[in-house]
Design an enzyme around this catalytic site. Structure first.
Site, PDB file in Angstrom:
ATOM      1  N   GLY A  10       0.650  -1.279  -0.029  1.00 29.90           N
ATOM      2  CA  GLY A  10       0.089   0.225   0.021  1.00 29.90           C
ATOM      3  C   GLY A  10       0.884   1.317   0.049  1.00 29.90           C
ATOM      4  O   GLY A  10       2.115   1.299  -0.046  1.00 29.90           O
ATOM      5  N   GLN A  11       0.258   2.415  -0.025  1.00 32.64           N
ATOM      6  CA  GLN A  11       0.937   3.820   0.029  1.00 32.64           C
ATOM      7  C   GLN A  11       2.036   3.896   1.109  1.00 32.64           C
ATOM      8  O   GLN A  11       2.988   3.971   1.192  1.00 32.64           O
ATOM      9  CB  GLN A  11      -0.319   4.799  -0.015  1.00 32.64           C
ATOM     10  N   LEU A  12       1.270   3.519   2.417  1.00 26.84           N
ATOM     11  CA  LEU A  12       2.382   3.909   3.587  1.00 26.84           C
ATOM     12  C   LEU A  12       2.942   2.438   3.743  1.00 26.84           C
ATOM     13  O   LEU A  12       4.252   2.736   4.030  1.00 26.84           O
ATOM     14  CB  LEU A  12       1.489   4.010   4.796  1.00 26.84           C
ATOM     15  N   ALA A  58      -6.719  -1.527   5.491  1.00 28.30           N
ATOM     16  CA  ALA A  58      -8.012  -0.812   5.980  1.00 28.30           C
ATOM     17  C   ALA A  58      -8.924  -0.770   4.683  1.00 28.30           C
ATOM     18  O   ALA A  58      -8.407  -0.719   3.686  1.00 28.30           O
ATOM     19  CB  ALA A  58      -7.766   0.873   6.310  1.00 28.30           C
ATOM     20  N   ASP A 100      -7.231  10.874  11.140  1.00 30.41           N
ATOM     21  CA  ASP A 100      -7.946  12.290  11.589  1.00 30.41           C
ATOM     22  C   ASP A 100      -9.215  12.164  11.762  1.00 30.41           C
ATOM     23  O   ASP A 100     -10.060  12.838  12.505  1.00 30.41           O
ATOM     24  CB  ASP A 100      -7.301  13.456  10.727  1.00 30.41           C
ATOM     25  N   TYR A 123     -16.517   5.241   8.709  1.00 28.90           N
ATOM     26  CA  TYR A 123     -15.024   4.971   8.592  1.00 28.90           C
ATOM     27  C   TYR A 123     -14.362   5.361   9.831  1.00 28.90           C
ATOM     28  O   TYR A 123     -13.805   4.648  10.482  1.00 28.90           O
ATOM     29  CB  TYR A 123     -14.580   5.695   7.383  1.00 28.90           C
ATOM     30  N   LYS A 127     -12.270   3.259  12.736  1.00 30.78           N
ATOM     31  CA  LYS A 127     -11.082   3.367  13.044  1.00 30.78           C
ATOM     32  C   LYS A 127     -10.907   3.553  14.817  1.00 30.78           C
ATOM     33  O   LYS A 127      -9.913   3.240  14.940  1.00 30.78           O
ATOM     34  CB  LYS A 127     -10.556   4.674  12.256  1.00 30.78           C
TER      35      LYS A 127
HETATM   36  N1  NAP Z   1      -4.975   7.543   2.614  1.00 28.83           N
HETATM   37  C1  NAP Z   1      -5.426   8.314   3.494  1.00 28.83           C
HETATM   38  O1  NAP Z   1      -5.540   9.526   2.907  1.00 28.83           O
HETATM   39  C2  NAP Z   1      -5.409   8.110   4.820  1.00 28.83           C
HETATM   40  C3  NAP Z   1      -5.638   9.034   5.945  1.00 28.83           C
HETATM   41  C4  NAP Z   1      -5.698   8.748   7.258  1.00 28.83           C
HETATM   42  C5  NAP Z   1      -5.476   7.263   7.550  1.00 28.83           C
HETATM   43  N2  NAP Z   1      -5.291   6.419   6.738  1.00 28.83           N
HETATM   44  C6  NAP Z   1      -4.847   5.174   7.046  1.00 28.83           C
HETATM   45  O2  NAP Z   1      -3.307   4.805   6.921  1.00 28.83           O
HETATM   46  C7  NAP Z   1      -3.543   3.463   6.597  1.00 28.83           C
HETATM   47  C8  NAP Z   1      -2.545   3.173   5.253  1.00 28.83           C
HETATM   48  O3  NAP Z   1      -3.202   3.922   4.262  1.00 28.83           O
HETATM   49  P1  NAP Z   1      -2.808   3.863   2.908  1.00 28.83           P
HETATM   50  O4  NAP Z   1      -3.271   4.966   2.087  1.00 28.83           O
HETATM   51  O5  NAP Z   1      -1.298   3.345   2.939  1.00 28.83           O
HETATM   52  O6  NAP Z   1      -3.558   2.673   2.371  1.00 28.83           O
HETATM   53  P2  NAP Z   1      -3.644   1.487   0.976  1.00 28.83           P
HETATM   54  O7  NAP Z   1      -2.700   2.091  -0.175  1.00 28.83           O
HETATM   55  O8  NAP Z   1      -4.993   1.181   0.510  1.00 28.83           O
HETATM   56  O9  NAP Z   1      -2.822   0.461   1.512  1.00 28.83           O
HETATM   57  C9  NAP Z   1      -3.681  -0.722   2.148  1.00 28.83           C
HETATM   58  C10 NAP Z   1      -2.728  -1.951   2.172  1.00 28.83           C
HETATM   59  O10 NAP Z   1      -3.430  -2.952   2.988  1.00 28.83           O
HETATM   60  C11 NAP Z   1      -3.949  -4.013   2.313  1.00 28.83           C
HETATM   61  N3  NAP Z   1      -5.345  -4.496   2.537  1.00 28.83           N
HETATM   62  C12 NAP Z   1      -6.608  -3.977   2.544  1.00 28.83           C
HETATM   63  N4  NAP Z   1      -7.363  -4.732   3.122  1.00 28.83           N
HETATM   64  C13 NAP Z   1      -6.956  -5.833   3.768  1.00 28.83           C
HETATM   65  C14 NAP Z   1      -7.317  -6.987   4.612  1.00 28.83           C
HETATM   66  N5  NAP Z   1      -8.611  -6.925   4.849  1.00 28.83           N
HETATM   67  N6  NAP Z   1      -6.299  -7.821   5.023  1.00 28.83           N
HETATM   68  C15 NAP Z   1      -4.978  -7.591   4.644  1.00 28.83           C
HETATM   69  N7  NAP Z   1      -4.433  -6.408   3.818  1.00 28.83           N
HETATM   70  C16 NAP Z   1      -5.468  -5.755   3.429  1.00 28.83           C
HETATM   71  C17 NAP Z   1      -4.140  -3.475   0.536  1.00 28.83           C
HETATM   72  O11 NAP Z   1      -4.028  -4.580  -0.071  1.00 28.83           O
HETATM   73  P3  NAP Z   1      -4.883  -4.649  -1.285  1.00 28.83           P
HETATM   74  O12 NAP Z   1      -4.860  -3.242  -2.272  1.00 28.83           O
HETATM   75  O13 NAP Z   1      -4.342  -5.458  -2.280  1.00 28.83           O
HETATM   76  O14 NAP Z   1      -6.386  -4.924  -0.961  1.00 28.83           O
HETATM   77  C18 NAP Z   1      -2.828  -2.615   0.658  1.00 28.83           C
HETATM   78  O15 NAP Z   1      -1.804  -3.130   0.333  1.00 28.83           O
HETATM   79  C19 NAP Z   1      -4.936   2.853   6.606  1.00 28.83           C
HETATM   80  O16 NAP Z   1      -5.012   2.211   7.938  1.00 28.83           O
HETATM   81  C20 NAP Z   1      -5.636   3.957   6.640  1.00 28.83           C
HETATM   82  O17 NAP Z   1      -7.205   3.831   7.143  1.00 28.83           O
HETATM   83  C21 NAP Z   1      -5.263   6.712   5.610  1.00 28.83           C
END
Ligand code: NAP
Length: 284
Positions: A10-12, A58, A100, A123, A127
């Protein structure tokens, strides 16, 4: 340390693998390696015996979460509960990545780690539930981030707000962005460095805010993207449409940390981080 990273593509997750991998043994776990909502699939953690498990997984499509509350709670809340239980069983530290959106956005100044959460959408509620479940393992860190941008893009597919803005500008599309919704952007590379510092310095367990320093409206964020890239699209500020999307969104969800500066871990300002990201992506 042996550090398992769930959601490693994922992104992070991508930046956590890179950053932590420079000094630690990283176990990268993708969605095909495990499903956080399925406790049995976490057996891989028992086999791998990490010291730390970072859960970035997530379901975070905010509007879709309103339509699919069951899936939202299964992945986010139940997933965090499963990780808390498994890490407790194997004696590992649980790190949960939160948001947030656990706040309601009614405060007029940035939320600190001590602020009381009060989510206003599905959501955010899931969280916050995840944060509570994570505390079932006393050895835990809850890391809140917001408005994420990183090289890999969401789900590792390259997309995020910055890329959307640049693509629209390059197509000469007129761009309207809200100027009444405020947040603290987070560069995933910087959040990964903060987390590395927290783990290495063995900071007290608990909640940490790891967004970049400062805050802006989404319009100001867009304006800064175009200032740095020297793109010159037809960008106009607009007000939030109360009928936009299914989910209510907090109007002011800026975060700040009262803890990280004590340990010299405070991330740089969001403008500096944005510039670094644009360089990393080759936009400038
Ligand atoms: N993006 C934002 O702006 C934002 C803001 C605040 C907080 N956050 C939090 O930061 C965290 C990381 O965000 P991100 O933007 O890096 O998310 P992301 O790019 O969507 O990455 C999430 C990763 O988790 C995997 N995943 C999703 N569902 C899963 C499951 N049920 N079991 C196991 N793996 C799973 C995904 O794989 P697949 O793609 O193959 O499903 C992906 O590799 C999350 O907890 C999110 O809630 C994000």
């Amino acid at each position: 340390m042996r550090i398992a990273i769930i959601g490693s593509t994922g992104q992070l997750g991508t930046d956590l693998v890179k950053t932590l991998g420079t000094a630690h043994e990283v176990i990268s776990l993708t969605h095909s390696d495990l499903e956080v909502a399925d406790y049995d699939s976490l057996v891989i953690l028992k086999e791998q015996r990490p010291d730390v498990v970072i859960n970035t997984a997530a379901f975070h499509k905010t509007d879709q979460c309103e339509e699919e509350p069951k899936k939202t709670f299964c992945v986010n809340a139940l997933g965090a509960r499963n990780i808390a239980m498994m890490t407790k069983e194997i004696g590992a530290t649980a790190v949960y990545i939160s948001s947030d959106y656990v706040f309601d956005g009614s405060k007029k100044e940035p939320y600190t780690e001590e602020s009381i959460p009060a989510p206003i959408n599905t959501y955010g509620i899931s969280k916050l539930a995840a944060e509570h479940f994570t505390r079932q393992n006393p050895k835990h860190y809850i890391i809140r981030i917001a408005s994420v941008f990183g090289k890999a893009g969401a789900s590792g597919k390259g997309g995020n707000f910055v890329e959307t803005m640049i693509n629209k500008a390059k197509k000469n599309e007129p761009i309207m962005v809200v100027d009444d919704m405020w947040m603290s952007p987070t560069y995933t590379k910087d959040a990964a460095s903060v987390l590395k510092g927290i783990l290495e310095l063995q900071l007290p367990y608990g909640v940490y805010h790891a967004t970049n320093k400062g805050y802006c409206s989404w319009y100001q964020f867009a304006k800064e993207i175009f200032q740095i890239t020297r793109l010159n699209p037809d960008l106009k500020p607009t007000k939030t449409d109360p009928n936009y999307g299914k989910a209510k969104r907090p109007a002011f969800s800026a975060l700040t940390s009262t803890k990280l500066s004590k340990y010299n871990l405070e991330p740089r300002g969001w403008k500096e981080a944005l510039r670094a990201y644009l360089i990393e992506k080759g936009h400038i």
